[in-house]
Design a protein around this motif. Structure first.
Motif, PDB file in Angstrom:
ATOM      1  N   GLY A 210      45.955  50.324  59.209  1.00  0.00           N
ATOM      2  CA  GLY A 210      46.438  50.087  57.834  1.00  0.00           C
ATOM      3  C   GLY A 210      45.481  50.381  56.842  1.00  0.00           C
ATOM      4  N   ASN A 211      45.916  50.416  55.828  1.00  0.00           N
ATOM      5  CA  ASN A 211      44.792  51.170  54.514  1.00  0.00           C
ATOM      6  C   ASN A 211      44.208  49.896  53.769  1.00  0.00           C
ATOM      7  N   LEU A 212      42.996  50.108  53.820  1.00  0.00           N
ATOM      8  CA  LEU A 212      42.003  49.036  53.040  1.00  0.00           C
ATOM      9  C   LEU A 212      42.411  48.933  51.503  1.00  0.00           C
ATOM     10  N   LYS A 213      42.703  50.059  51.108  1.00  0.00           N
ATOM     11  CA  LYS A 213      42.970  50.176  49.491  1.00  0.00           C
ATOM     12  C   LYS A 213      44.033  49.119  49.156  1.00  0.00           C
ATOM     13  N   PHE A 214      44.954  48.596  50.054  1.00  0.00           N
ATOM     14  CA  PHE A 214      45.924  47.724  49.691  1.00  0.00           C
ATOM     15  C   PHE A 214      45.159  46.280  49.559  1.00  0.00           C
ATOM     16  N   ASP A 215      44.181  46.143  50.110  1.00  0.00           N
ATOM     17  CA  ASP A 215      43.490  44.873  49.957  1.00  0.00           C
ATOM     18  C   ASP A 215      42.445  44.755  48.824  1.00  0.00           C
ATOM     19  N   ILE A 216      43.061  44.804  47.556  1.00  0.00           N
ATOM     20  CA  ILE A 216      42.374  44.611  46.391  1.00  0.00           C
ATOM     21  C   ILE A 216      43.057  43.280  45.716  1.00  0.00           C
ATOM     22  N   SER A 217      42.104  42.903  44.956  1.00  0.00           N
ATOM     23  CA  SER A 217      42.342  41.614  44.275  1.00  0.00           C
ATOM     24  C   SER A 217      41.726  41.503  43.066  1.00  0.00           C
ATOM     25  N   VAL A 218      41.955  40.589  41.948  1.00  0.00           N
ATOM     26  CA  VAL A 218      41.366  40.519  40.761  1.00  0.00           C
ATOM     27  C   VAL A 218      40.208  39.494  40.813  1.00  0.00           C
ATOM     28  N   ASN A 219      39.277  39.743  40.645  1.00  0.00           N
ATOM     29  CA  ASN A 219      38.005  38.602  40.703  1.00  0.00           C
ATOM     30  C   ASN A 219      37.654  38.219  39.446  1.00  0.00           C
TER      31      ASN A 219
END
Length: 451
Positions: free
Chosen positions: A209-218
């Motif tokens: 899978g694509n790591l670029k989906f694992d983004i979040s607001v910090n």
């Protein structure tokens, strides 16, 4: 034997090329002193103080650093006794690493893939594992890691058809290079197929899978959003202006955008255009282009409140995610040319409707999912500048007149992001499989040693 000869000639070629590469870096340093200030790191002199015996993760530039954030955080939790080192190759990537991780990680430039430089780099850090990302294939460094029994992992592997064709011309060098990785984790099935076609063994390849989906607001993004909002919406007595953000622009993107924007202003005079060039060396060029088009301009670097200016130039680093949060409509640059586009998932994280040009070849699988969920607007084909501008005018105008459609597109895009998260966990599982978490540091350089 073919591989040994190919690697030998590759090393000789790069060694002969070294003076030219250094000259190019020096020329670039005229506008960006960072290239000159840390030139020794390019030659393998990793900056002291440093600890040895840990994990090195290479993130070439800003986009890769952001995509790796979730994974790096998991590494820090799971390997608290090992030094985690993040290398980059650009000053902007370096700045992003410092911004996101501070002193929790070691950081320096990955050296040029030249035998003496990489030898010195490995001697200084003595890593247990090196992790490369996407299409970062460094034949000389990879061969040396294999020789020294350093674990090798390629994560979020991406190999476009164009890159596959190019690499196949060097198959004697590239196929054995791939098979020195302990594992290759690809971001999609299509990319996995391309790696197999290049010569990777199937037993070494997994679609994680694509790591670029694992983004979040910090918290950092939240604080930066509040900081920008004070400049953007300072006057509460006035209605908030509609913001059209055009992100990560390249040469030619601004001409298309500004032509469209001038036409939109006749119907939407309060519309604010926020321009974010991809490369800092183009900030001044883009500012001059806006003035040439007789548009009033404010620069983020001047830290002034936005009043009646028509264009806000974000000539800054590390503020794009916060700017996405403050926008109403987003267009991704790099998609109007052969660049292949930039990550549409970042604005999607903030429920924003996203418009892209005709070429998003860097994100084929992501685009397929966004299309399936009615979560993206694409310009139809490769057209001249004036026709691309006309299409932009039509699409932006349609969204401005349909707030419900704006909301639906944004919500659909966010659903795609959330549905596909989890690649960081799968990637970490492969690291743990290769490098059990109970590992002792073999040797260290004292943190107080600055020699």
């Amino acid at each position: 034997m073919r591989y040994v000869l190919a690697l030998f000639f590759y090393r000789v070629f790069l060694l002969l090329l070294t003076p030219i590469v250094l000259l190019v870096l020096l020329i670039r340093s005229f506008n960006h002193p960072e290239y000159r200030q840390r030139l020794f790191e390019r030659l393998g002199f990793f900056p002291k103080p440093y600890k040895q015996g840990g994990i090195v993760v290479h993130a070439a530039s800003v986009g890769e650093v952001i995509a790796l954030k979730s994974f790096i955080e998991k590494l820090l939790v799971n390997y608290p006794d090992l030094p985690i080192t993040i290398t980059s190759f650009t000053p902007t990537g370096s700045a992003q690493i410092t911004k996101l991780f501070g002193r929790r990680v070691q950081h320096g430039y990955l050296p040029l893939d030249i035998f003496p430089c990489t030898t010195l780099f490995l001697h200084r850090l003595k890593p247990k594992m090196i992790i490369f990302m996407e299409t970062e294939l460094w034949p000389n460094l990879i061969a040396q890691c294999d020789q020294h029994q350093i674990k090798l992992l390629l994560i979020n592997g991406r190999l476009s058809k164009k890159s596959l064709t190019s690499y196949q011309k060097l198959s004697a060098l590239m196929a054995p290079c791939l098979n020195r990785f302990d594992m290759i984790l690809t971001q999609s099935q299509e990319n996995l197929t391309h790696f197999l076609q290049l010569g990777a063994h199937q037993s070494r390849c997994v679609n994680s899978g694509n790591l670029k989906f694992d983004i979040s607001v910090n918290e950092q993004v939240i604080n930066k959003k509040a900081e920008l909002a004070k400049l953007l919406f300072a006057d509460d007595s006035q209605a908030k202006r509609t913001v059209w953000l055009v992100a990560s622009t390249h040469e030619g993107d601004e001409a298309i955008t500004l032509t469209a924007f001038k036409e939109l202003l006749s119907q939407y005079p309060s519309l604010l255009l926020v321009l974010v060039p991809r490369h800092p060396e183009r900030f001044e060029q883009v500012a001059n282009l806006c003035l040439t088009k007789q548009l009033s301009l404010a620069k983020r670097s001047e830290n002034t409140i936005i009043n009646n200016e028509q264009v806000w130039l974000l000539d800054s680093l590390g503020e794009l995610m916060a700017a996405f949060a403050l926008s109403d409509i987003v267009t991704m640059g790099g998609s109007f040319s052969e660049v292949g586009g930039h990550n549409p998932l970042e604005p999607a994280l903030f429920n924003k409707p996203v418009i892209v040009g005709h070429n998003m070849s860097n994100f084929n699988e992501i685009m397929q999912q966004l299309r399936q969920e009615n979560a993206i607007i694409e310009l139809t084909n490769n057209t001249p500048t004036n026709e691309s501008s006309a299409q932009l005018v039509n699409e932006v105008s349609a969204l401005l007149q349909q707030p419900t459609r704006q909301k639906t597109l944004g919500e659909n895009a966010l659903k795609v992001v959330l549905k596909n998260q989890g690649a960081s966990e799968k990637t970490l599982a492969q690291v743990v499989n290769l490098l059990p978490t109970r590992v002792n540091i073999t040797s260290t350089t004292p943190l107080g040693d600055n020699s």
